[in-house]
Design a protein around this motif. Sequence first.
Motif, PDB file in Angstrom:
ATOM      1  N   GLY A 180     -22.916  34.872  11.736  1.00 45.71           N
ATOM      2  CA  GLY A 180     -24.216  34.894  11.082  1.00 45.71           C
ATOM      3  C   GLY A 180     -24.378  36.096  10.170  1.00 45.71           C
ATOM      4  N   ARG A 214     -28.108  34.286  13.710  1.00 46.70           N
ATOM      5  CA  ARG A 214     -26.941  33.443  13.916  1.00 46.70           C
ATOM      6  C   ARG A 214     -26.937  32.252  12.956  1.00 46.70           C
ATOM      7  NH1 ARG A 214     -27.530  33.213  20.402  1.00 46.70           N
ATOM      8  NH2 ARG A 214     -26.840  35.330  20.839  1.00 46.70           N
ATOM      9  N   THR A 215     -25.739  31.810  12.633  1.00 49.55           N
ATOM     10  CA  THR A 215     -25.582  30.621  11.805  1.00 49.55           C
ATOM     11  C   THR A 215     -26.319  29.460  12.476  1.00 49.55           C
ATOM     12  OG1 THR A 215     -23.430  31.456  11.107  1.00 49.55           O
ATOM     13  CG2 THR A 215     -23.845  29.115  10.740  1.00 49.55           C
ATOM     14  N   ASN A 216     -27.070  28.700  11.686  1.00 48.62           N
ATOM     15  CA  ASN A 216     -27.845  27.542  12.152  1.00 48.62           C
ATOM     16  C   ASN A 216     -29.068  27.911  12.979  1.00 48.62           C
ATOM     17  OD1 ASN A 216     -26.049  25.724  10.882  1.00 48.62           O
ATOM     18  ND2 ASN A 216     -24.688  25.831  12.643  1.00 48.62           N
ATOM     19  N   GLU A 217     -29.494  29.186  12.951  1.00 44.53           N
ATOM     20  CA  GLU A 217     -30.750  29.610  13.579  1.00 44.53           C
ATOM     21  C   GLU A 217     -31.608  30.281  12.514  1.00 44.53           C
ATOM     22  OE1 GLU A 217     -29.278  30.351  18.163  1.00 44.53           O
ATOM     23  OE2 GLU A 217     -29.958  32.063  17.010  1.00 44.53           O
ATOM     24  N   ASP A 218     -32.901  30.378  12.772  1.00 40.34           N
ATOM     25  CA  ASP A 218     -33.799  30.979  11.778  1.00 40.34           C
ATOM     26  C   ASP A 218     -34.633  32.114  12.348  1.00 40.34           C
ATOM     27  OD1 ASP A 218     -35.468  29.505  13.370  1.00 40.34           O
ATOM     28  OD2 ASP A 218     -36.392  28.379  11.747  1.00 40.34           O
TER      29      ASP A 218
END
Length: 55
Positions: A14, A39-43
């Motif tokens: 991320g 993290r990747t794919n989290e906001d």
Amino acid sequence: MSENATLRKTNEYGQHYNLKFRLKTDVGASLILTAWIIRTNEDFPHLTNCYPVDR
């Protein structure tokens, strides 16, 4: 009061950010450095480290 986070790197886990701010209490003050990752794919951010620094 607000501070800007500094993007330190982006990798397969991320985006990694650092944020410095001055913490003041009735007994003193200190500069604090915090490290965060989104993290990747989290906001939303996760706090990964937090400690006082000299500058």
